[in-house]
Design a protein around this motif. Structure first.
Motif, short mmCIF file in Angstrom:
data_model
loop_
_atom_site.label_atom_id
_atom_site.label_comp_id
_atom_site.label_asym_id
_atom_site.label_seq_id
_atom_site.Cartn_x
_atom_site.Cartn_y
_atom_site.Cartn_z
N TRP A 1 0.85 -1.19 0.00
CA TRP A 1 0.00 0.00 0.00
C TRP A 1 0.88 1.24 0.00
CZ3 TRP A 1 -0.42 4.47 2.67
CH2 TRP A 1 -1.58 5.24 2.47
N THR A 2 0.55 2.19 -0.86
CA THR A 2 1.15 3.52 -0.80
C THR A 2 0.04 4.54 -1.02
OG1 THR A 2 1.62 3.74 -3.18
CG2 THR A 2 3.31 2.65 -1.82
N LYS A 3 0.28 5.74 -0.55
CA LYS A 3 -0.71 6.80 -0.74
C LYS A 3 -0.96 7.06 -2.21
CE LYS A 3 -1.80 11.55 0.62
NZ LYS A 3 -1.34 12.74 1.40
N ALA A 4 0.10 7.05 -3.01
CA ALA A 4 -0.06 7.31 -4.45
C ALA A 4 -0.93 6.25 -5.10
CB ALA A 4 1.31 7.36 -5.11
N ARG A 5 -0.73 4.99 -4.75
CA ARG A 5 -1.54 3.92 -5.34
C ARG A 5 -2.99 4.01 -4.89
NH1 ARG A 5 2.96 -0.88 -4.42
NH2 ARG A 5 4.28 -0.29 -6.18
N SER A 6 -3.20 4.46 -3.66
CA SER A 6 -4.57 4.56 -3.15
C SER A 6 -5.37 5.63 -3.89
CB SER A 6 -4.56 4.86 -1.65
OG SER A 6 -4.18 6.21 -1.38
N GLN A 7 -4.69 6.51 -4.63
CA GLN A 7 -5.38 7.56 -5.37
C GLN A 7 -5.76 7.13 -6.78
OE1 GLN A 7 -6.14 10.42 -3.45
NE2 GLN A 7 -5.32 8.89 -2.02
N VAL A 8 -5.24 5.99 -7.24
CA VAL A 8 -5.54 5.53 -8.61
C VAL A 8 -6.12 4.12 -8.66
CG1 VAL A 8 -3.81 7.03 -9.65
CG2 VAL A 8 -3.17 4.71 -8.96
N LEU A 9 -6.11 3.41 -7.52
CA LEU A 9 -6.63 2.05 -7.48
C LEU A 9 -7.47 1.87 -6.22
CD1 LEU A 9 -3.38 0.01 -8.28
CD2 LEU A 9 -5.24 0.49 -9.89
N LEU A 10 -8.40 0.93 -6.29
CA LEU A 10 -9.07 0.45 -5.09
C LEU A 10 -8.16 -0.58 -4.45
CD1 LEU A 10 -12.72 0.04 -6.41
CD2 LEU A 10 -12.06 1.44 -4.45
N LEU A 11 -7.82 -0.41 -3.19
CA LEU A 11 -6.90 -1.30 -2.50
C LEU A 11 -7.62 -1.97 -1.34
CD1 LEU A 11 -3.74 1.02 -2.42
CD2 LEU A 11 -4.34 -0.73 -4.11
N THR A 12 -7.54 -3.29 -1.31
CA THR A 12 -8.23 -4.06 -0.28
C THR A 12 -7.62 -3.84 1.10
OG1 THR A 12 -6.79 -5.99 -0.52
CG2 THR A 12 -8.76 -5.89 -1.94
N ASP A 13 -8.28 -4.39 2.09
CA ASP A 13 -7.66 -4.51 3.41
C ASP A 13 -6.39 -5.34 3.25
OD1 ASP A 13 -9.93 -3.21 4.27
OD2 ASP A 13 -10.85 -5.00 5.15
N ALA A 14 -5.53 -5.30 4.24
CA ALA A 14 -4.27 -6.06 4.18
C ALA A 14 -4.55 -7.56 4.08
CB ALA A 14 -3.45 -5.77 5.42
N ILE A 15 -3.78 -8.24 3.25
CA ILE A 15 -3.84 -9.71 3.24
C ILE A 15 -2.73 -10.28 4.13
CG2 ILE A 15 -5.01 -9.93 1.03
CD1 ILE A 15 -2.34 -10.44 -0.30
N TYR A 16 -1.68 -9.49 4.36
CA TYR A 16 -0.65 -9.77 5.36
C TYR A 16 0.24 -8.54 5.44
CZ TYR A 16 1.97 -11.28 1.14
OH TYR A 16 2.54 -11.36 -0.11
N TYR A 17 1.20 -8.59 6.33
CA TYR A 17 2.10 -7.45 6.54
C TYR A 17 3.54 -7.92 6.37
CZ TYR A 17 -2.08 -5.43 8.61
OH TYR A 17 -3.36 -4.98 8.83
N THR A 18 4.20 -7.37 5.38
CA THR A 18 5.56 -7.80 5.08
C THR A 18 6.55 -6.99 5.91
OG1 THR A 18 4.88 -8.26 2.81
CG2 THR A 18 7.24 -8.22 3.26
N GLY A 19 7.10 -7.63 6.91
CA GLY A 19 8.12 -6.98 7.71
C GLY A 19 9.45 -6.95 6.98
N LYS A 20 10.38 -6.21 7.54
CA LYS A 20 11.69 -6.12 6.93
C LYS A 20 12.61 -7.18 7.52
CE LYS A 20 10.47 -2.65 4.39
NZ LYS A 20 10.25 -2.83 2.94
N TYR A 21 13.13 -8.02 6.66
CA TYR A 21 14.05 -9.08 7.07
C TYR A 21 15.34 -8.95 6.29
CZ TYR A 21 10.07 -11.36 9.31
OH TYR A 21 9.00 -11.63 10.12
N THR A 22 16.44 -9.30 6.93
CA THR A 22 17.75 -9.21 6.30
C THR A 22 18.33 -10.61 6.15
OG1 THR A 22 18.09 -7.04 7.30
CG2 THR A 22 20.03 -8.17 6.45
N LEU A 23 18.88 -10.88 4.98
CA LEU A 23 19.46 -12.19 4.70
C LEU A 23 20.91 -12.24 5.16
CD1 LEU A 23 19.10 -14.97 3.22
CD2 LEU A 23 20.15 -13.85 1.22
N THR A 24 21.26 -13.33 5.83
CA THR A 24 22.64 -13.55 6.23
C THR A 24 22.88 -15.05 6.37
OG1 THR A 24 24.37 -12.86 7.79
CG2 THR A 24 22.21 -13.41 8.73
N ARG A 25 24.10 -15.42 6.70
CA ARG A 25 24.41 -16.84 6.89
C ARG A 25 23.98 -17.30 8.28
NH1 ARG A 25 28.42 -14.20 4.71
NH2 ARG A 25 29.56 -14.01 6.68
N LYS A 26 23.70 -18.56 8.40
CA LYS A 26 23.24 -19.09 9.68
C LYS A 26 24.28 -18.94 10.77
CE LYS A 26 19.69 -22.46 8.38
NZ LYS A 26 19.30 -23.90 8.42
#
Length: 260
Positions: A56-81
């Motif tokens: 979701w972004t404010k700009a997209r909400s002005q040109v598209l109908l956007l549903t409720d959240a289907i999930y929330y993508t948190g920020k994850y960082t890739l590294t070695r175990k």
């Protein structure tokens, strides 16, 4: 999040929309195209629904109908175990370490501002970046978390892990969670209301969580909603009760019977 095999749309988002469509007596017919072309296809009515970890972004909400959240993508960082970090990656973990991402990603300017890192590496593709982490040539990679989670699930011998990234002060993107939605044409309120009822059913039934885990997105954080204080939608296209407001405010039709 989305893929096509033998004419069927797969991935977590793909299976979610298929499940919703089935309850509506419809069939999800996939089409692949560039991201910008997808948005214009929805706006022009050539396609009905767009998805694929769509934030979701404010700009997209002005040109598209956007549903409720289907999930929330948190920020994850890739590294070695074997990389020793705490339960959440913080700025101090990156001091003296190399960091990397794909050229053109929106986080590049912010990565340049992280203090104390030894080097910022930019890659042409996600695959190249992941390979360097695996080979020990890169310490931390900031990539599309759901995509990398699926890669790790399919290749457990890579000995890689995703670490939740702490919200970083003075950064607009790094560490901030994304609200993942489905987009539709602004003239098709009926379809929007029905699909949005389906989204609420995904949450009630736990279907979204099951499909996320099926495709490697196992962290509970994907289902942890934003607080009102941190929800950028409030006052733009949603009120505090979750009602649609703004340019596309309307009295929604009741499609709950389809999702009983």
């Amino acid at each position: 999040m989305t893929s096509i095999k033998e004419g069927q749309i797969l991935g977590a988002d793909g299976e979610m929309i298929t499940a919703i469509a089935t309850r509506m007596g419809l069939k999800a017919v996939p089409a692949l195209m560039d991201w910008s072309a997808t948005i214009e296809s929805i706006r022009g009515g050539r396609a009905d629904v767009m998805l694929g970890n769509m934030g979701w972004t404010k700009a997209r909400s002005q040109v598209l109908l956007l549903t409720d959240a289907i999930y929330y993508t948190g920020k994850y960082t890739l590294t070695r175990k074997d990389m020793k970090v705490g339960p959440r990656l913080v700025v101090d973990d990156m001091k003296g370490r190399s960091i990397g991402t794909v050229s053109g990603f929106t986080i590049v300017p912010e990565l340049k501002r992280i203090p104390g890192t030894s080097e910022l590496k930019l890659y042409d593709t996600t695959d190249a970046c992941v390979r360097d982490v695996q080979a020990g040539r890169l310490d931390f990679a900031f990539l599309d978390a759901p995509t990398v989670a699926y890669m790790i699930q399919q290749n457990p011998n890579w000995s890689l892990k995703l670490v939740p990234t702490d919200s970083l002060p003075d950064f607009d993107v790094l560490g901030q969670k994304q609200t993942t939605v489905i987009g539709m044409n602004v003239e098709n309120f009926d379809l929007f209301d029905a699909v949005n009822a389906g989204v609420r059913w995904l949450w009630r039934s736990g279907t979204n969580g099951k499909l996320l885990k099926k495709y490697g997105m196992e962290a509970d954080d994907y289902l942890a909603a934003l607080s009102n204080e941190s929800n950028p939608r409030l006052g733009v296209d949603r009120d505090e009760s979750g009602n649609v407001i703004g340019k596309w405010a309307h009295q929604p039709k009741d499609y709950s019977a389809l999702f009983g």
